[in-house]
Design a protein around this motif. Structure first.
Motif, mmCIF file in Angstrom:
data_model
loop_
_atom_site.group_PDB
_atom_site.id
_atom_site.type_symbol
_atom_site.label_atom_id
_atom_site.label_comp_id
_atom_site.label_asym_id
_atom_site.label_seq_id
_atom_site.Cartn_x
_atom_site.Cartn_y
_atom_site.Cartn_z
ATOM 1 N N TRP A 79 0.825 -1.207 0.000
ATOM 2 C CA TRP A 79 0.000 0.000 0.000
ATOM 3 C C TRP A 79 0.861 1.259 0.000
ATOM 4 O O TRP A 79 0.624 2.202 -0.764
ATOM 5 N N GLU A 80 1.872 1.275 0.868
ATOM 6 C CA GLU A 80 2.737 2.453 0.979
ATOM 7 C C GLU A 80 3.537 2.679 -0.293
ATOM 8 O O GLU A 80 3.767 3.827 -0.698
ATOM 9 N N LYS A 81 3.981 1.592 -0.935
ATOM 10 C CA LYS A 81 4.743 1.737 -2.180
ATOM 11 C C LYS A 81 3.882 2.354 -3.283
ATOM 12 O O LYS A 81 4.357 3.153 -4.097
ATOM 13 N N LEU A 82 2.592 1.959 -3.317
ATOM 14 C CA LEU A 82 1.721 2.381 -4.414
ATOM 15 C C LEU A 82 1.015 3.710 -4.148
ATOM 16 O O LEU A 82 0.456 4.313 -5.073
ATOM 17 N N ALA A 83 1.035 4.167 -2.900
ATOM 18 C CA ALA A 83 0.289 5.376 -2.531
ATOM 19 C C ALA A 83 0.746 6.586 -3.344
ATOM 20 O O ALA A 83 1.939 6.881 -3.430
ATOM 21 N N GLY A 84 -0.204 7.275 -3.959
ATOM 22 C CA GLY A 84 0.099 8.487 -4.711
ATOM 23 C C GLY A 84 0.721 8.266 -6.069
ATOM 24 O O GLY A 84 1.111 9.231 -6.737
ATOM 25 N N CYS A 85 0.822 6.999 -6.499
ATOM 26 C CA CYS A 85 1.484 6.687 -7.780
ATOM 27 C C CYS A 85 0.463 6.404 -8.875
ATOM 28 O O CYS A 85 -0.686 6.045 -8.597
ATOM 29 N N THR A 86 0.908 6.531 -10.105
ATOM 30 C CA THR A 86 0.147 6.019 -11.239
ATOM 31 C C THR A 86 0.527 4.559 -11.424
ATOM 32 O O THR A 86 1.712 4.225 -11.551
ATOM 33 N N PHE A 87 -0.464 3.698 -11.427
ATOM 34 C CA PHE A 87 -0.279 2.243 -11.460
ATOM 35 C C PHE A 87 -0.075 1.814 -12.909
ATOM 36 O O PHE A 87 -0.958 1.970 -13.744
ATOM 37 N N VAL A 88 1.115 1.254 -13.224
ATOM 38 C CA VAL A 88 1.456 0.873 -14.591
ATOM 39 C C VAL A 88 1.658 -0.645 -14.654
ATOM 40 O O VAL A 88 2.358 -1.206 -13.817
ATOM 41 N N ALA A 89 1.037 -1.289 -15.630
ATOM 42 C CA ALA A 89 1.232 -2.733 -15.809
ATOM 43 C C ALA A 89 0.943 -3.104 -17.251
ATOM 44 O O ALA A 89 0.300 -2.351 -17.987
ATOM 45 N N HIS A 90 1.426 -4.262 -17.640
ATOM 46 C CA HIS A 90 1.157 -4.789 -18.971
ATOM 47 C C HIS A 90 -0.133 -5.586 -18.878
ATOM 48 O O HIS A 90 -0.177 -6.622 -18.224
ATOM 49 N N ASN A 91 -1.195 -5.096 -19.527
ATOM 50 C CA ASN A 91 -2.559 -5.571 -19.299
ATOM 51 C C ASN A 91 -2.944 -5.202 -17.875
ATOM 52 O O ASN A 91 -3.135 -6.045 -17.000
ATOM 53 N N VAL A 92 -3.084 -3.913 -17.635
ATOM 54 C CA VAL A 92 -3.190 -3.366 -16.279
ATOM 55 C C VAL A 92 -4.422 -3.852 -15.535
ATOM 56 O O VAL A 92 -4.394 -3.982 -14.306
ATOM 57 N N SER A 93 -5.491 -4.173 -16.239
ATOM 58 C CA SER A 93 -6.710 -4.605 -15.554
ATOM 59 C C SER A 93 -6.482 -5.890 -14.768
ATOM 60 O O SER A 93 -7.111 -6.111 -13.734
ATOM 61 N N PHE A 94 -5.569 -6.749 -15.244
ATOM 62 C CA PHE A 94 -5.277 -8.012 -14.547
ATOM 63 C C PHE A 94 -4.573 -7.734 -13.219
ATOM 64 O O PHE A 94 -5.044 -8.132 -12.150
ATOM 65 N N ASP A 95 -3.438 -7.054 -13.258
ATOM 66 C CA ASP A 95 -2.648 -6.809 -12.051
ATOM 67 C C ASP A 95 -3.405 -5.917 -11.070
ATOM 68 O O ASP A 95 -3.434 -6.181 -9.865
ATOM 69 N N THR A 117 0.567 -0.649 -20.466
ATOM 70 C CA THR A 117 1.634 -0.628 -21.469
ATOM 71 C C THR A 117 1.246 -1.397 -22.734
ATOM 72 O O THR A 117 1.843 -1.194 -23.792
ATOM 73 N N VAL A 118 0.236 -2.293 -22.639
ATOM 74 C CA VAL A 118 -0.293 -2.901 -23.861
ATOM 75 C C VAL A 118 -0.934 -1.820 -24.729
ATOM 76 O O VAL A 118 -0.688 -1.723 -25.932
ATOM 77 N N LYS A 119 -1.773 -0.985 -24.103
ATOM 78 C CA LYS A 119 -2.430 0.103 -24.839
ATOM 79 C C LYS A 119 -1.417 1.117 -25.349
ATOM 80 O O LYS A 119 -1.551 1.643 -26.456
ATOM 81 N N LEU A 120 -0.371 1.396 -24.541
ATOM 82 C CA LEU A 120 0.669 2.315 -25.017
ATOM 83 C C LEU A 120 1.339 1.772 -26.264
ATOM 84 O O LEU A 120 1.589 2.510 -27.223
ATOM 85 N N SER A 121 1.643 0.462 -26.248
ATOM 86 C CA SER A 121 2.280 -0.141 -27.411
ATOM 87 C C SER A 121 1.391 -0.031 -28.644
ATOM 88 O O SER A 121 1.866 0.263 -29.750
ATOM 89 N N ARG A 122 0.092 -0.250 -28.458
ATOM 90 C CA ARG A 122 -0.836 -0.133 -29.591
ATOM 91 C C ARG A 122 -0.907 1.297 -30.113
ATOM 92 O O ARG A 122 -1.009 1.525 -31.326
ATOM 93 N N GLN A 123 -0.869 2.258 -29.182
ATOM 94 C CA GLN A 123 -0.922 3.657 -29.598
ATOM 95 C C GLN A 123 0.355 4.076 -30.335
ATOM 96 O O GLN A 123 0.310 4.803 -31.326
ATOM 97 N N LEU A 124 1.490 3.596 -29.846
ATOM 98 C CA LEU A 124 2.771 4.002 -30.417
ATOM 99 C C LEU A 124 3.102 3.246 -31.704
ATOM 100 O O LEU A 124 3.771 3.785 -32.592
ATOM 101 N N TYR A 125 2.643 1.980 -31.788
ATOM 102 C CA TYR A 125 2.993 1.137 -32.940
ATOM 103 C C TYR A 125 1.744 0.468 -33.504
ATOM 104 O O TYR A 125 1.591 -0.755 -33.453
#
Length: 460
Positions: A79-95, A117-125
């Motif tokens: 909880w403390e590590k993630l507090a105030g952060c933007t949560f980034v994951a590959h297929n973020v809905s799973f994690d 980052t899956v969506k980022l990859s699709r947007q970038l490429y």
């Protein structure tokens, strides 16, 4: 971007569903201004057995997590590590979904802005069709020592971020901003249109101005969240964009659970025939594949039947709306199993068929495919389309209760036929309000989907 802390997260689990699966490993890498500022990793005792096929993928077995902390023991740290952060994951809905569920088990509400980052990859490429980690490892020639281990997969995301930033920092920044900006409402939809949408299961309706028929009918376990997904602006087809531009108002109907939403969606699409939904008619007849046994090669006939006939015949396979839909399935049998076009009723060739000349048919028409093997292969191909036997001795009711709404709905079924839904706050139901059993392929599919998932706590 320099003020934002990104938490790159990867987890390993005992399965794919947050409702029944548990976390076996968590890794978090914190990054600010493109610099790693903290790293965290731990195995987690899931307090349940790890399936062998999961161990084969991740390398994590029961012995490895036996002495590891439970999630409850690391929840505060995570909880403390993630507090105030933007949560980034590959297929973020799973994690994100798994961690949110684990926190909920300890009555902790976890919320964070997410970036996929899956969506980022699709947007970038957009020119590439595959955006899984394995595809990106190959495309960018990345090195990874322990694929499917949390920290190594986290590091892969960091490496990808660095490559994307180095390639085109402004394009990456724009893609990130687009994801974090959230949905953009249609130009003709009032800004207050979403205020009254509830975060409960149900069905929603999109309408154009002065239209009596809906543009589209959909459903979701969280109506507001599901509607917002339509306006995310990501990967919309021309048809979807055309529909969204016409929306001027949204209506909704709440249900007490997911099954009620699924059933009502089918009913409403059949009744109202919205412009942008797949057609679901109340068919008077269906088409099925009928197995015809012979002394040599068995054959298949496309047969028109009434719904009342469908459940009674053991030689019927599949339920199709038209002969063309049935033929499409039979054509797959030629390509996937090497079966013969004339024997499947697709052509009337004498002698070898065109598929045999192309090397697709294994020679039933030419007599070179052993009869027993052909008939076994045909039966194997058809079995997938066989309707399952009714699992119960008679009719059943599936009750869904919503404490917030103080409502109970009971959905009645018999022999896979949907009989109707009754609503009451009491324990009794007026069964005379139910319909007579009539088989419908759409309701059959809904019930099959429902039974494949674990029952929710509000369902019996």
């Amino acid at each position: 971007m320099s003020q934002t802390t990104y938490a790159f997260v990867d987890i390993e689990t005992t399965g794919s569903s947050p409702s029944v699966g548990r976390i076996t490993e968590v890794a978090i890498i914190l990054m600010r201004d493109h610099q790693v500022i903290d790293t965290f990793q731990t195995l987690v005792n899931p307090e349940t057995a790890i399936p062998p096929f999961i161990t084969k993928v991740t390398g994590i077995d029961d012995a490895m997590v036996q002495s590891a902390p439970t999630f409850g023991e690391v929840a505060q740290t995570v909880w403390e590590k993630l507090a105030g952060c933007t949560f980034v994951a590959h297929n973020v809905s799973f994690d994100y979904g798994f961690l949110k569920k684990e926190f909920q088990r300890f009555e902790i509400e976890f919320e964070a802005p997410t970036l996929c980052t899956v969506k980022l990859s699709r947007q970038l490429y957009p020119e590439h069709s595959r955006h899984g980690l394995d595809a990106l490892i190959e495309r960018f020639d990345l090195n990874v020592e322990n694929r499917h281990r949390a920290l190594d997969d986290c590091q892969l995301m960091i490496d990808l971020w660095a490559l994307w930033h180095q390639s085109d920092a402004q394009k990456l920044l724009a893609a990130v901003a687009q994801q974090l900006r959230g949905p953009i409402l249609p130009k003709n939809l009032p800004a207050t249109a979403l205020d009254d949408l509830p975060a409960t299961p149900g069905v929603y309706y999109f309408y154009a101005e002065n239209a009596s028929k809906p543009l589209y009918i959909g459903r979701g376990t969280n109506i507001k969240k599901r509607v917002l997904r339509h306006f995310s602006g990501e990967h919309l087809s021309a048809k979807q964009t055309e529909m969204i531009e016409q929306i001027t108002h949204i209506d909704h109907v709440e249900t007490t659970g997911e099954l009620g939403a699924m059933l009502r969606e089918v009913d409403q699409i059949k009744t109202q025939a919205p412009l942008y939904n797949r057609t679901m008619s109340r068919a008077e007849t269906f088409y099925t594949l009928c197995l015809q046994t012979t002394k040599t090669y068995n054959q298949v006939e496309i047969k028109e039947i009434k719904p009342s006939e469908f459940m009674a015949q053991s030689s019927y396979y599949g339920c199709f709306r038209s002969p063309a839909e049935a033929k499409k399935t039979l054509n797959k049998f030629v390509v996937q199993f090497g079966l013969c076009e004339p024997l499947l009723g697709l052509t009337k060739n004498d002698g070898s068929c065109l598929a045999y000349e192309k090397g697709q048919c294994q020679g039933g028409c030419a007599g070179t495919f052993p009869v027993a093997k052909y008939n076994f292969t045909l039966q194997q191909a058809l079995t997938k389309y066989k309707l399952k036997n009714w699992w119960f001795s008679g009719p059943i009711a599936i009750k869904e209760h919503c404490a917030d709404q103080k409502r109970t709905q009971a959905h009645f079924f018999d022999q896979w036929c949907y009989l109707g839904t009754l609503e009451t706050t009491e324990e009794t139901f007026n069964l005379s309000d139910l319909e007579a059993p009539t088989f419908d392929a759409d309701y059959y599919k809904v019930l099959q989907r429902f039974f494949r998932k674990p029952l929710s706590a509000n369902t019996e």
